[in-house]
Design a protein around this motif. Structure first.
Motif, PDB file in Angstrom:
ATOM      1  N   GLY A 127      23.598  28.750  16.672  1.00  0.00           N
ATOM      2  CA  GLY A 127      22.994  27.444  16.869  1.00  0.00           C
ATOM      3  C   GLY A 127      21.613  27.451  17.485  1.00  0.00           C
ATOM      4  N   VAL A 128      21.091  28.643  17.825  1.00  0.00           N
ATOM      5  CA  VAL A 128      19.769  28.764  18.459  1.00  0.00           C
ATOM      6  C   VAL A 128      18.788  29.366  17.457  1.00  0.00           C
ATOM      7  CG1 VAL A 128      18.447  29.803  20.341  1.00  0.00           C
ATOM      8  CG2 VAL A 128      20.811  29.064  20.734  1.00  0.00           C
ATOM      9  N   ARG A 129      17.677  28.703  17.229  1.00  0.00           N
ATOM     10  CA  ARG A 129      16.668  29.245  16.317  1.00  0.00           C
ATOM     11  C   ARG A 129      15.947  30.398  16.996  1.00  0.00           C
ATOM     12  NH1 ARG A 129      12.160  25.972  12.667  1.00  0.00           N
ATOM     13  NH2 ARG A 129      11.310  27.858  11.668  1.00  0.00           N
ATOM     14  N   ILE A 130      15.915  31.561  16.336  1.00  0.00           N
ATOM     15  CA  ILE A 130      15.397  32.766  16.983  1.00  0.00           C
ATOM     16  C   ILE A 130      14.200  33.384  16.273  1.00  0.00           C
ATOM     17  CG2 ILE A 130      17.681  33.324  17.903  1.00  0.00           C
ATOM     18  CD1 ILE A 130      17.838  35.549  15.760  1.00  0.00           C
ATOM     19  N   ASP A 131      13.765  32.814  15.141  1.00  0.00           N
ATOM     20  CA  ASP A 131      12.706  33.494  14.382  1.00  0.00           C
ATOM     21  C   ASP A 131      11.377  33.536  15.112  1.00  0.00           C
ATOM     22  OD1 ASP A 131      11.458  30.760  13.129  1.00  0.00           O
ATOM     23  OD2 ASP A 131      13.630  30.771  12.970  1.00  0.00           O
ATOM     24  N   GLY A 132      11.226  32.768  16.196  1.00  0.00           N
ATOM     25  CA  GLY A 132      10.000  32.839  16.987  1.00  0.00           C
ATOM     26  C   GLY A 132      10.136  33.684  18.238  1.00  0.00           C
ATOM     27  N   LEU A 133      11.312  34.291  18.434  1.00  0.00           N
ATOM     28  CA  LEU A 133      11.565  35.065  19.651  1.00  0.00           C
ATOM     29  C   LEU A 133      11.193  36.534  19.486  1.00  0.00           C
ATOM     30  CD1 LEU A 133      15.064  33.666  20.735  1.00  0.00           C
ATOM     31  CD2 LEU A 133      12.781  32.870  21.401  1.00  0.00           C
ATOM     32  N   LYS A 134      10.992  37.208  20.617  1.00  0.00           N
ATOM     33  CA  LYS A 134      10.716  38.636  20.622  1.00  0.00           C
ATOM     34  C   LYS A 134      11.987  39.413  20.281  1.00  0.00           C
ATOM     35  CE  LYS A 134       7.218  38.280  24.273  1.00  0.00           C
ATOM     36  NZ  LYS A 134       6.870  38.685  25.659  1.00  0.00           N
ATOM     37  N   LEU A 135      11.802  40.670  19.885  1.00  0.00           N
ATOM     38  CA  LEU A 135      12.927  41.537  19.548  1.00  0.00           C
ATOM     39  C   LEU A 135      13.910  41.620  20.713  1.00  0.00           C
ATOM     40  CD1 LEU A 135      12.659  44.895  17.677  1.00  0.00           C
ATOM     41  CD2 LEU A 135      14.095  44.717  19.692  1.00  0.00           C
ATOM     42  N   SER A 136      13.406  41.814  21.942  1.00  0.00           N
ATOM     43  CA  SER A 136      14.281  41.946  23.106  1.00  0.00           C
ATOM     44  C   SER A 136      15.045  40.664  23.377  1.00  0.00           C
ATOM     45  CB  SER A 136      13.461  42.334  24.341  1.00  0.00           C
ATOM     46  OG  SER A 136      12.458  41.362  24.608  1.00  0.00           O
ATOM     47  N   GLU A 137      14.425  39.519  23.136  1.00  0.00           N
ATOM     48  CA  GLU A 137      15.088  38.234  23.359  1.00  0.00           C
ATOM     49  C   GLU A 137      16.206  38.029  22.338  1.00  0.00           C
ATOM     50  OE1 GLU A 137      11.371  35.665  25.230  1.00  0.00           O
ATOM     51  OE2 GLU A 137      11.540  35.883  23.047  1.00  0.00           O
ATOM     52  N   ARG A 138      15.975  38.453  21.114  1.00  0.00           N
ATOM     53  CA  ARG A 138      17.019  38.334  20.088  1.00  0.00           C
ATOM     54  C   ARG A 138      18.203  39.236  20.432  1.00  0.00           C
ATOM     55  NH1 ARG A 138      13.684  37.634  14.368  1.00  0.00           N
ATOM     56  NH2 ARG A 138      11.766  36.892  15.304  1.00  0.00           N
ATOM     57  N   ALA A 139      17.901  40.429  20.936  1.00  0.00           N
ATOM     58  CA  ALA A 139      18.981  41.346  21.311  1.00  0.00           C
ATOM     59  C   ALA A 139      19.834  40.746  22.425  1.00  0.00           C
ATOM     60  CB  ALA A 139      18.390  42.679  21.758  1.00  0.00           C
ATOM     61  N   LYS A 140      19.208  40.088  23.385  1.00  0.00           N
ATOM     62  CA  LYS A 140      19.964  39.489  24.488  1.00  0.00           C
ATOM     63  C   LYS A 140      20.829  38.326  24.021  1.00  0.00           C
ATOM     64  CE  LYS A 140      17.034  40.914  28.329  1.00  0.00           C
ATOM     65  NZ  LYS A 140      16.189  40.496  29.478  1.00  0.00           N
ATOM     66  N   LEU A 141      20.447  37.698  22.905  1.00  0.00           N
ATOM     67  CA  LEU A 141      21.250  36.607  22.354  1.00  0.00           C
ATOM     68  C   LEU A 141      22.418  37.113  21.512  1.00  0.00           C
ATOM     69  CD1 LEU A 141      18.509  34.008  21.372  1.00  0.00           C
ATOM     70  CD2 LEU A 141      20.245  33.762  23.144  1.00  0.00           C
ATOM     71  N   GLY A 142      22.450  38.425  21.265  1.00  0.00           N
ATOM     72  CA  GLY A 142      23.638  38.976  20.620  1.00  0.00           C
ATOM     73  C   GLY A 142      23.456  39.660  19.287  1.00  0.00           C
ATOM     74  N   ILE A 143      22.211  40.015  18.916  1.00  0.00           N
ATOM     75  CA  ILE A 143      21.993  40.754  17.669  1.00  0.00           C
ATOM     76  C   ILE A 143      21.812  42.228  17.999  1.00  0.00           C
ATOM     77  CG2 ILE A 143      20.483  41.108  15.692  1.00  0.00           C
ATOM     78  CD1 ILE A 143      19.838  38.191  15.700  1.00  0.00           C
ATOM     79  N   ALA A 144      22.651  43.067  17.415  1.00  0.00           N
ATOM     80  CA  ALA A 144      22.555  44.513  17.619  1.00  0.00           C
ATOM     81  C   ALA A 144      22.424  45.187  16.265  1.00  0.00           C
ATOM     82  CB  ALA A 144      23.788  45.029  18.350  1.00  0.00           C
ATOM     83  N   ARG A 145      21.758  46.336  16.240  1.00  0.00           N
ATOM     84  CA  ARG A 145      21.607  47.049  14.965  1.00  0.00           C
ATOM     85  C   ARG A 145      21.556  48.543  15.168  1.00  0.00           C
ATOM     86  NH1 ARG A 145      15.803  46.739  12.044  1.00  0.00           N
ATOM     87  NH2 ARG A 145      16.884  48.236  10.716  1.00  0.00           N
ATOM     88  N   THR A 146      21.825  49.246  14.083  1.00  0.00           N
ATOM     89  CA  THR A 146      21.561  50.680  14.010  1.00  0.00           C
ATOM     90  C   THR A 146      20.455  50.883  12.974  1.00  0.00           C
ATOM     91  OG1 THR A 146      23.210  51.082  12.273  1.00  0.00           O
ATOM     92  CG2 THR A 146      23.956  51.207  14.575  1.00  0.00           C
ATOM     93  N   TRP A 147      19.993  52.130  12.854  1.00  0.00           N
ATOM     94  CA  TRP A 147      18.875  52.446  11.971  1.00  0.00           C
ATOM     95  C   TRP A 147      19.289  53.483  10.939  1.00  0.00           C
ATOM     96  CZ3 TRP A 147      14.383  49.719  13.092  1.00  0.00           C
ATOM     97  CH2 TRP A 147      14.383  49.053  14.328  1.00  0.00           C
ATOM     98  N   GLN A 148      18.523  53.564   9.859  1.00  0.00           N
ATOM     99  CA  GLN A 148      18.817  54.543   8.809  1.00  0.00           C
ATOM    100  C   GLN A 148      18.864  55.956   9.376  1.00  0.00           C
ATOM    101  OE1 GLN A 148      16.139  54.298   5.510  1.00  0.00           O
ATOM    102  NE2 GLN A 148      16.502  52.126   5.134  1.00  0.00           N
ATOM    103  N   HIS A 149      17.893  56.261  10.223  1.00  0.00           N
ATOM    104  CA  HIS A 149      17.815  57.587  10.826  1.00  0.00           C
ATOM    105  C   HIS A 149      18.169  57.463  12.304  1.00  0.00           C
ATOM    106  CE1 HIS A 149      15.887  58.846   7.135  1.00  0.00           C
ATOM    107  NE2 HIS A 149      15.000  57.879   7.291  1.00  0.00           N
ATOM    108  N   ALA A 150      18.962  58.415  12.790  1.00  0.00           N
ATOM    109  CA  ALA A 150      19.405  58.369  14.178  1.00  0.00           C
ATOM    110  C   ALA A 150      18.202  58.287  15.114  1.00  0.00           C
ATOM    111  CB  ALA A 150      20.234  59.612  14.498  1.00  0.00           C
TER     112      ALA A 150
END
Length: 254
Positions: free
Chosen positions: A65-88
């Motif tokens: 419910g929170v618009r995040i496309d204007g937020l920083k990467l760190s702010e998005r992570a704190k809101l609950g988005i986590a990811r892994t990468w192609q290369h470790a």
């Protein structure tokens, strides 16, 4: 059921190259979605747009419910988005345990002021973070490596470390970029087990993956992309029966 993550009209161009072309996508709690398509389809670019690595030219990204496309990467992570990468991507000069502690959403070591003014609270939070990290290392069968340097891990163990570090954020949306690339045997089984567990506890999981067997076995829904566009969205088995899609991808990979 409301989507944990909702992407609407997401568009990104680099000069004449369109990596995201009016993409709309929703991720529901408890589902595992396979993001599939040929190389250059824009799958990783979509993850980069969602997490804030690159900024969209147009569109909306809404998380719980929170618009995040204007937020920083760190702010998005704190809101609950986590990811892994192609290369470790690990901090190779740090221990396996310290790599996980850096992935915590609110690690006490991040705040010098809190450490100085509230040492008791800081110590408690530090202990809680370490306990959670050790539990995650047990889940990915790396607890015995906790105090080894990340540089000493095998390739498969590096992939498992990346998964555990993403889970340290305790987010509701997990984006996995080719988690099974060059992974097999025991590591494959552990990775699959952890993904199934996270979906069962209500996380929305989205996977970029070229291992079609893995997509068949694990994903309840597939989203097929090509040239920055979503061409189809539905049950994986139905997508695999579509001749135009198999011509682009499945025929060569199945």
């Amino acid at each position: 059921m409301s989507a944990i993550l909702q992407v609407s009209g997401l568009t990104k161009r680099f000069g004449g190259i369109v990596v995201a072309d009016d993409i709309t996508l929703g991720l529901l709690p408890g589902e595992v979605v396979g993001l599939i398509g040929p190389n250059g389809a824009g799958k990783t670019s979509l993850f980069n747009l969602i997490t804030g690595v690159i900024k969209p030219d147009a569109g909306r990204i809404v998380m719980d419910g929170v618009r995040i496309d204007g937020l920083k990467l760190s702010e998005r992570a704190k809101l609950g988005i986590a990811r892994t990468w192609q290369h470790a991507r690990s901090f190779r000069s740090l221990t396996v345990l310290d790599n996980l502690l850096l992935g915590a959403r609110d690690y006490p070591g991040d705040s010098l002021l809190r450490t100085l003014l509230q040492p008791g609270i800081s110590r408690r939070m530090d202990m809680e973070a370490e306990q959670r990290a050790m539990l995650l290392l047990e889940r990915v069968r790396l607890a015995h490596k906790a105090h080894d340097l990340a540089a000493e891990l095998s390739y498969g163990q590096q992939k498992l470390l990346g998964m555990a570090r993403a889970l340290m954020s305790e987010g509701a949306c997990l984006l996995l970029d080719e988690p099974m690339a060059a992974v097999e045997g025991r590591t494959y089984a552990i990775m699959r087990e952890v993904i199934e567990q996270e979906a069962h506890r209500g996380q929305a999981v989205c996977i970029v993956e070229h291992n079609v067997g893995f997509i068949r076995d694990l994903c309840s829904r597939g989203v097929f992309m090509a040239a920055g566009k979503v061409l189809a969205d539905g049950p994986v088995e139905e997508l695999m029966k579509m001749k135009d899609l198999t011509a682009l991808y499945f025929g060569a990979a199945a």
